[in-house]
Design a protein around this motif. Structure first.
Motif, PDB file in Angstrom:
ATOM      1  N   SER A 102       0.958  -1.206   0.070  1.00 10.17           N
ATOM      2  CA  SER A 102      -0.072  -0.029   0.137  1.00 10.17           C
ATOM      3  C   SER A 102       0.819   1.251   0.089  1.00 10.17           C
ATOM      4  O   SER A 102       0.496   2.372  -0.415  1.00 10.17           O
ATOM      5  CB  SER A 102      -0.854  -0.140   1.165  1.00 10.17           C
ATOM      6  N   THR A 103       2.187   1.197   0.895  1.00  7.46           N
ATOM      7  CA  THR A 103       2.757   2.472   0.908  1.00  7.46           C
ATOM      8  C   THR A 103       3.555   2.838  -0.455  1.00  7.46           C
ATOM      9  O   THR A 103       3.601   3.832  -1.130  1.00  7.46           O
ATOM     10  CB  THR A 103       4.035   2.280   1.794  1.00  7.46           C
ATOM     11  N   PHE A 106       0.794   3.967  -2.964  1.00  9.01           N
ATOM     12  CA  PHE A 106       0.853   5.478  -2.850  1.00  9.01           C
ATOM     13  C   PHE A 106       1.865   6.282  -3.213  1.00  9.01           C
ATOM     14  O   PHE A 106       1.647   7.382  -4.248  1.00  9.01           O
ATOM     15  CB  PHE A 106       0.639   5.699  -1.206  1.00  9.01           C
ATOM     16  N   LEU A 107       3.009   5.934  -3.375  1.00  2.83           N
ATOM     17  CA  LEU A 107       4.176   6.587  -4.115  1.00  2.83           C
ATOM     18  C   LEU A 107       3.961   6.803  -5.436  1.00  2.83           C
ATOM     19  O   LEU A 107       4.065   7.640  -6.118  1.00  2.83           O
ATOM     20  CB  LEU A 107       5.460   5.956  -3.613  1.00  2.83           C
ATOM     21  N   CYS A 109       1.352   6.572  -7.359  1.00  4.31           N
ATOM     22  CA  CYS A 109       0.232   7.480  -7.627  1.00  4.31           C
ATOM     23  C   CYS A 109       0.526   9.169  -7.729  1.00  4.31           C
ATOM     24  O   CYS A 109      -0.218   9.688  -8.107  1.00  4.31           O
ATOM     25  CB  CYS A 109      -0.792   7.065  -6.655  1.00  4.31           C
ATOM     26  N   PHE A 110       1.436   9.400  -7.148  1.00  2.00           N
ATOM     27  CA  PHE A 110       1.821  10.786  -7.073  1.00  2.00           C
ATOM     28  C   PHE A 110       3.222  11.130  -7.304  1.00  2.00           C
ATOM     29  O   PHE A 110       4.240  10.363  -7.116  1.00  2.00           O
ATOM     30  CB  PHE A 110       1.650  11.222  -5.644  1.00  2.00           C
ATOM     31  N   ALA A 121       7.251   7.668   3.977  1.00  2.20           N
ATOM     32  CA  ALA A 121       6.966   6.297   3.167  1.00  2.20           C
ATOM     33  C   ALA A 121       8.064   5.269   3.517  1.00  2.20           C
ATOM     34  O   ALA A 121       7.852   4.221   3.714  1.00  2.20           O
ATOM     35  CB  ALA A 121       6.916   6.706   1.709  1.00  2.20           C
ATOM     36  N   LYS A 187       4.969   4.369 -13.043  1.00  2.00           N
ATOM     37  CA  LYS A 187       3.909   4.455 -12.086  1.00  2.00           C
ATOM     38  C   LYS A 187       3.108   3.170 -12.307  1.00  2.00           C
ATOM     39  O   LYS A 187       2.732   2.448 -11.194  1.00  2.00           O
ATOM     40  CB  LYS A 187       2.880   5.537 -12.400  1.00  2.00           C
TER      41      LYS A 187
END
Length: 437
Positions: A102-103, A106-107, A109-110, A121, A187
């Protein structure tokens, strides 16, 4: 490259491990978890520059982020190791896999997140991926392998990690090459990897027994065992320290080869990012062939992983010396690629069995996770300081000079590892003679 034949040999050798059908499934679940958890940011090993661009950081800053993760990792081994001897493995594995993935998603996605957010993170990466995860993995493999099959158990785990990682890495490079935007490609690759990790977490939750490695002790007995007394006992065992220090030596080389050799090819031999990624995939396949052979040779012919590692270190040093003196430039690209393949062979010969001496020494199962934690604290300590130092080196010196210094450092640490494993070999031989095992 006979991948099919090598896999057949590996499965045949797995039958010689003292495992019931239930234990075999548990073994594969543990190995699968180790294979998938690191995929989400492991993409940096073949797509280093795109990964760095996603985070919008310099080499030095990325080194700092990796060292933050390493700080949490190595000190987590000491803080949590003695508690992990009584942990519920199934729940721990599931939480760690989901948290790590999940971490990473998250990275992915941005783009261009503030540096403090990136630090947070990477703290989570160190916590979920190493501090409370890896010592239990090592304990599980030690438990399933038995005292006389440590090299085989660890090296077969290495094979499946290499196989799974190589397949996913190949898909990552393919995904990356589909998009004209390198940023979007990296990504998608990271999100794909994170999804695989979460799916495997679900598999572990439903397939691994809740009492994995249970030994019939009451909760009161477990709490009594899970105390700082275990750490004190472990600190008095010399081979825990020597195995950890020797592992730190090979970890320095591992960081240099797995993280920085492909950028070395880009900058010194002018190879494109996509081609470098493809070379990384092929290199992963080559490494996959070596892992199981290393463990088999260690157990069958040397009877001691430390003896085998001494020879392996010598081979690795020979290859590193060759890389240092070989010419650089586009016309010598094939020499650079050969250096990658050969140094990877030497590296994996050692890494396939580098914690096996602890199992061969016969450390009490009740304190084995604590022993693994302390040894891992030492072994992975370079993850705290090596990344920022190498990053600073690359940012501060001309490219060829920086990499020359890096490979000289790897040659020195490999020499130290060789000497330590010669010592470990003599210690294991003496304890076996004493116990007649």
């Amino acid at each position: 490259m006979n991948t099919k034949g090598n896999l057949f040999t590996t499965f045949k050798k797995m039958k010689t491990l003292p495992l019931t059908s239930r234990q075999l499934e548990d073994y594969l679940l543990v190995v699968g978890g180790v294979t998938t958890i690191y995929l989400v940011i492991g993409v940096r090993d073949v797509l280093y520059e795109p990964f760095r661009s996603l985070l919008s950081v310099s080499n030095t800053q990325l080194g700092i982020l990796l060292s933050v993760s390493g700080f949490v990792q190595i000190f987590g081994y000491l803080l949590f190791g003695w508690l992990l001897d009584s942990a519920n493995v199934r729940k721990l594995f599931t939480i760690d896999l989901i948290g790590y993935a999940s971490t990473g998603i998250f990275l992915a996605c941005f783009h261009g997140l503030p540096f403090p957010v990136l630090v947070g993170a990477f703290i989570l990466f160190g916590f979920f991926g190493d501090a409370i995860y890896w010592p239990v993995v090592q304990k599980a493999i030690k438990y399933l392998g038995g005292q006389h099959n440590q090299g085989k158990a660890f090296s077969i785990m290495g094979l499946f990690r290499s196989l799974g990682g190589t397949v996913v890495t190949a898909i990552d490079v393919f995904i990356f090459s589909l998009f004209t935007s390198a940023l979007f490609g990296i990504k998608v690759a990271m999100i794909f990897n994170g999804t695989i990790t979460i799916l495997f977490a679900i598999l572990i939750w439903f397939r691994m027994p809740d009492d994995f490695m249970a030994d019939g002790r009451s909760d009161k007995e477990k709490k009594k065992k899970a105390s700082l007394t275990s750490l004190v006992k472990v600190m008095k065992i010399p081979i825990v320290w020597t195995t950890g220090i020797a592992s730190a030596c090979i970890y320095v080389t591992s960081i240099g080869i797995t993280t920085y050799y492909l950028p070395f090819l880009q900058h010194n031999y002018h190879v494109s990012a996509s081609v470098v990624g493809a070379i990384g995939v092929v290199n992963g396949l080559a490494g996959m062939m070596i892992g199981p052979l290393s463990g088999i040779i260690s157990d069958k012919y040397f009877k001691s992983s430390a003896s085998w590692m001494s020879l392996s270190y010598a081979v690795l040093m020979f290859f590193l010396a060759g890389i240092i003196i070989m010419p650089k430039g586009n016309e010598y690209m094939y020499l650079g690629v050969a250096g990658l393949f050969l140094s990877t062979i030497g590296l994996i010969m050692v890494k396939a069995v580098y914690y096996a001496p602890l199992g061969e020494f016969g450390i009490d199962h009740n304190i084995s996770a604590t022993a693994m934690s302390l040894s891992s604290f030492l072994g992975y300590s370079p993850s705290f300081f090596a990344y920022p130092l190498i990053g600073k080196l690359l940012d501060s010196y001309p490219t060829q000079k920086a990499y020359h210094i890096l490979f000289v450092c790897m040659l020195i640490t490999s020499g130290i590892g060789l000497v330590i494993n010669l010592y470990n070999s003599s210690v294991i031989k003496k304890i076996r003679q004493k116990n007649k095992v």
